[in-house]
Motif scaffolding. Structure first.
Motif, mmCIF file in Angstrom:
data_model
loop_
_atom_site.group_PDB
_atom_site.id
_atom_site.type_symbol
_atom_site.label_atom_id
_atom_site.label_comp_id
_atom_site.label_asym_id
_atom_site.label_seq_id
_atom_site.Cartn_x
_atom_site.Cartn_y
_atom_site.Cartn_z
ATOM 1 N N ASP A 351 0.826 -1.217 0.000
ATOM 2 C CA ASP A 351 0.000 0.000 0.000
ATOM 3 C C ASP A 351 0.855 1.259 0.000
ATOM 4 O OD1 ASP A 351 -2.163 -1.685 0.154
ATOM 5 O OD2 ASP A 351 -2.391 -1.502 2.328
ATOM 6 N N GLN A 352 2.115 1.127 0.355
ATOM 7 C CA GLN A 352 2.987 2.292 0.439
ATOM 8 C C GLN A 352 3.857 2.482 -0.797
ATOM 9 O OE1 GLN A 352 4.944 2.302 4.350
ATOM 10 N NE2 GLN A 352 3.444 0.779 4.941
ATOM 11 N N CYS A 353 3.669 1.617 -1.793
ATOM 12 C CA CYS A 353 4.396 1.784 -3.051
ATOM 13 C C CYS A 353 3.772 2.943 -3.830
ATOM 14 C CB CYS A 353 4.315 0.504 -3.878
ATOM 15 S SG CYS A 353 5.151 -0.902 -3.102
ATOM 16 N N ASN A 354 4.613 3.772 -4.426
ATOM 17 C CA ASN A 354 4.127 4.928 -5.168
ATOM 18 C C ASN A 354 3.279 4.506 -6.355
ATOM 19 O OD1 ASN A 354 5.477 6.684 -3.461
ATOM 20 N ND2 ASN A 354 7.347 6.642 -4.690
ATOM 21 N N ASP A 355 2.306 5.356 -6.704
ATOM 22 C CA ASP A 355 1.464 5.095 -7.867
ATOM 23 C C ASP A 355 2.330 4.935 -9.104
ATOM 24 O OD1 ASP A 355 -0.735 5.319 -6.262
ATOM 25 O OD2 ASP A 355 -1.152 7.414 -6.780
ATOM 26 N N GLY A 356 1.960 3.981 -9.925
ATOM 27 C CA GLY A 356 2.703 3.759 -11.163
ATOM 28 C C GLY A 356 3.852 2.796 -11.018
ATOM 29 N N ILE A 357 4.148 2.365 -9.788
ATOM 30 C CA ILE A 357 5.213 1.393 -9.565
ATOM 31 C C ILE A 357 4.584 0.059 -9.183
ATOM 32 C CG2 ILE A 357 7.226 0.795 -8.178
ATOM 33 C CD1 ILE A 357 7.834 3.681 -7.836
ATOM 34 N N SER A 358 4.843 -0.953 -9.980
ATOM 35 C CA SER A 358 4.283 -2.270 -9.690
ATOM 36 C C SER A 358 4.983 -2.871 -8.472
ATOM 37 C CB SER A 358 4.462 -3.197 -10.896
ATOM 38 O OG SER A 358 5.844 -3.381 -11.178
ATOM 39 N N ASP A 360 6.412 -5.729 -8.120
ATOM 40 C CA ASP A 360 7.695 -6.365 -8.382
ATOM 41 C C ASP A 360 8.811 -5.345 -8.569
ATOM 42 O OD1 ASP A 360 6.693 -5.457 -10.803
ATOM 43 O OD2 ASP A 360 7.530 -7.109 -11.961
ATOM 44 N N GLN A 361 8.450 -4.085 -8.885
ATOM 45 C CA GLN A 361 9.455 -3.017 -8.956
ATOM 46 C C GLN A 361 9.647 -2.344 -7.596
ATOM 47 O OE1 GLN A 361 7.614 -0.670 -12.179
ATOM 48 N NE2 GLN A 361 9.456 -1.104 -13.397
ATOM 49 N N CYS A 362 8.581 -2.330 -6.809
ATOM 50 C CA CYS A 362 8.625 -1.670 -5.492
ATOM 51 C C CYS A 362 9.421 -2.504 -4.490
ATOM 52 C CB CYS A 362 7.203 -1.446 -4.996
ATOM 53 S SG CYS A 362 7.089 -0.665 -3.370
ATOM 54 N N PHE A 363 9.131 -3.796 -4.424
ATOM 55 C CA PHE A 363 9.821 -4.663 -3.482
ATOM 56 C C PHE A 363 11.167 -5.113 -4.043
ATOM 57 C CE2 PHE A 363 5.358 -5.932 -2.005
ATOM 58 C CZ PHE A 363 5.383 -4.999 -0.972
ATOM 59 N N ALA A 364 12.123 -5.276 -3.184
ATOM 60 C CA ALA A 364 13.437 -5.740 -3.615
ATOM 61 C C ALA A 364 13.337 -7.157 -4.178
ATOM 62 C CB ALA A 364 14.407 -5.719 -2.436
ATOM 63 N N PRO A 365 13.942 -7.430 -5.321
ATOM 64 C CA PRO A 365 13.895 -8.780 -5.891
ATOM 65 C C PRO A 365 14.728 -9.753 -5.071
ATOM 66 C CG PRO A 365 15.361 -7.388 -7.173
ATOM 67 C CD PRO A 365 14.698 -6.494 -6.174
ATOM 68 N N LEU A 366 14.478 -11.041 -5.286
ATOM 69 C CA LEU A 366 15.229 -12.058 -4.555
ATOM 70 C C LEU A 366 16.729 -11.960 -4.817
ATOM 71 C CD1 LEU A 366 12.867 -15.149 -4.893
ATOM 72 C CD2 LEU A 366 13.587 -14.054 -2.759
ATOM 73 N N GLN A 475 11.224 1.499 -4.606
ATOM 74 C CA GLN A 475 11.338 1.872 -6.019
ATOM 75 C C GLN A 475 12.462 1.057 -6.647
ATOM 76 O OE1 GLN A 475 12.252 6.031 -5.789
ATOM 77 N NE2 GLN A 475 14.359 5.703 -5.133
ATOM 78 N N PRO A 476 12.488 0.950 -7.970
ATOM 79 C CA PRO A 476 13.563 0.189 -8.623
ATOM 80 C C PRO A 476 14.927 0.734 -8.216
ATOM 81 C CG PRO A 476 11.827 0.700 -10.198
ATOM 82 C CD PRO A 476 11.508 1.460 -8.959
ATOM 83 N N GLY A 477 15.821 -0.152 -7.855
ATOM 84 C CA GLY A 477 17.172 0.257 -7.480
ATOM 85 C C GLY A 477 17.297 0.804 -6.076
ATOM 86 N N ALA A 478 16.260 0.665 -5.232
ATOM 87 C CA ALA A 478 16.316 1.230 -3.881
ATOM 88 C C ALA A 478 17.451 0.657 -3.066
ATOM 89 C CB ALA A 478 14.977 0.992 -3.163
#
Length: 481
Positions: A351-358, A360-366, A475-478
């Motif tokens: 719910d805290q991911c910015n609008d427009g960010i999916s 899988d882009q918001c959360f850190a990948p494995l 966000q991507p690259g966080a």
């Protein structure tokens, strides 16, 4: 984000300054992944008499060679901290009938999810230390698990004798003071901290807790003075100051502030001043000594003097160890190997991911999480000479594809469905076992903004001198660093 919510959510800025945890782990199955989604001695006398004993005990602990996990041989503590020394006798129908006349007490309640409630009770106990009072601790409530789960006693998850010995102060639990089944409605006057610090509501009220009703208490609230707020008046923050609250436990500050706003009790409609025998506050999660969100700071007095000594009850720790061993396929004749514990919180963080960010882009990948695990493994290898290959993951993620990725990395998790943990032990236990497994990692990797990760990090650092990492997200690259 609704700042008026009863929950304490992660701040939208990246500075790790607000938390809440859903506390409900996902329960995947290896076989079939789930679908997505006489006059007793005074406190002062006891503490003084035991000062030497405590120092000797700390010396023994300090110089004793440590194995990786010391679960089976948890030390036995002195009966001098027997809680029955600090009440008149067995639980009574009215709590006041069980309090000693020459002893002062302090209490509060919680309503913010189990991990946050652990921190709240840590704050309560620290406030008890600086006011020289005996804390009375309520049971944990399942506000983030399942409303059908019964309240869980503090002492059945936390080793109370060990905690008492470590901090040099006895502790009581509410069910030791008042009969949990009592139908007697007790009047009590308490301080309302929430009214003074909660500035996001036009008409802030005392913060309630279901524990108050369960204990059959009818409370008349008096607003604390505005100067209890930790941060300057213009700063929008909910924290109060430990020492400002502590002054209200002493005669001068108490008497000087009895004229502040008072709310009659809801049932008997009586207006009572804050009780001096049993000092009580509505909510103590948002309390600090110097800065907000202090449990994440190395100097945090609540963590240093209380939190790090809140070790697990040995019975439930053995149960968690058994779950971890089966997850790692350890044979019965083999010791528990060191492992890296990982806590990845997703759930409502989406719910805290910015609008427009999916997501899988918001959360850190494995792949990012794996990099942090590798760093912890390398630190254990180079600094301790320990090769740790086992990795146990705890998470509220419900996507079976994500868990397949975890398995592909060679990592494991506790299969609570196959273990029938809830069925056998109750709905609380997957949460408790997750927390214990996290805390007993030789190293730890967690999620930014999660209090469950924060406490696991603190425990691994303090109890096992283990390396830790926190994964950034949003966000991507966080976490590119």
């Amino acid at each position: 984000m609704d700042r008026k919510s009863d929950e304490c959510l992660l701040g939208e800025s990246p500075r790790q300054d607000a938390y809440d945890d859903s506390e409900e782990p996902f329960i995947p199955s290896r076989a079939k992944p789930l679908p997505a989604k006489g006059r007793n001695p005074s406190l002062r006398t006891i503490c003084a008499a035991l000062a030497g004993i405590s120092l000797l005990g700390f010396g023994v602990i300090l110089f004793k060679p440590l194995s990786y996990l010391e679960i089976q041989d948890a030390p036995v503590y002195s009966a001098a901290f027997d809680s029955q020394l600090y009440v008149q006798g067995p639980p009574t129908q009215r709590f006041r009938d069980n309090l000693l006349n020459d002893t002062k007490y302090i209490t509060s309640w919680a309503s913010a999810g189990w991990t946050n409630d652990v921190m709240t009770y840590g704050n309560l106990i620290y406030l008890a230390l600086i006011t020289e009072r005996i804390p009375i601790i309520p049971k944990f409530l399942s506000s983030h698990i399942d409303s059908s789960a019964p309240p869980f006693p503090f002492g059945e998850i936390i080793d109370v004798p060990r905690l008492s010995q470590a901090i040099g102060t006895p502790l009581l639990e509410w069910h030791e003071v008042k009969d949990w089944e009592s139908q007697v409605l007790d009047d009590l006057g308490c301080w309302s901290v929430w009214e003074s610090v909660e500035k996001y509501q036009e008409d802030p009220r005392p913060r309630g807790s279901p524990s108050i009703g369960r204990l059959n208490l009818d409370i008349s609230w008096t607003r604390t003075p505005d100067w209890v707020k930790l941060t300057p008046p213009g700063v929008e923050d909910d924290h109060a100051s430990f020492w400002s609250l502590a002054t209200l436990g002493f005669p001068q500050a108490r008497s000087n502030n009895l004229g502040l706003t008072n709310h009659p009790s809801p049932q008997h409609q009586v207006s009572l001043p804050p009780d001096d025998h049993l000092l009580c506050f509505d909510f103590l999660y948002f309390v600090g000594a110097q800065n907000p969100w202090e449990w994440q700071s190395d100097y945090s007095p609540a963590w240093r003097f209380v939190g790090q000594h809140m070790r697990w009850n040995a019975t439930i720790e053995r149960l968690a160890d058994a779950h971890a061993r089966r997850a790692m396929n350890v044979q019965s004749n083999e010791p528990t190997p060191p492992y890296i514990s990982v806590h990845i919180r997703h759930g409502d963080f989406g719910d805290q991911c910015n609008d427009g960010i999916s997501l899988d882009q918001c959360f850190a990948p494995l792949s990012i999480i794996a990099r942090r695990v590798s760093e912890v493994q390398e630190e254990l290898r180079t600094q301790k000479g320990v090769e740790v290959t086992q990795v146990i993951v705890t998470s509220d993620e419900s996507d079976p594809e994500w868990w397949s990725g975890v398995r592909a990395l060679g990592w494991t998790w506790v299969d609570y469905a196959a273990e029938r943990t809830e069925e056998i032990y109750g709905k609380w236990h997957p949460v408790f076992i997750d927390a214990i497994i996290q805390s007993n990692g030789a190293g730890f990797v967690g999620t930014r903004g999660s209090t469950m990760s924060l406490l696991a990090l603190r425990r691994v650092q303090s109890w096992h001198d283990g390396p830790t990492r926190i994964v950034q997200w949003g966000q991507p690259g966080a976490d590119d660093r």
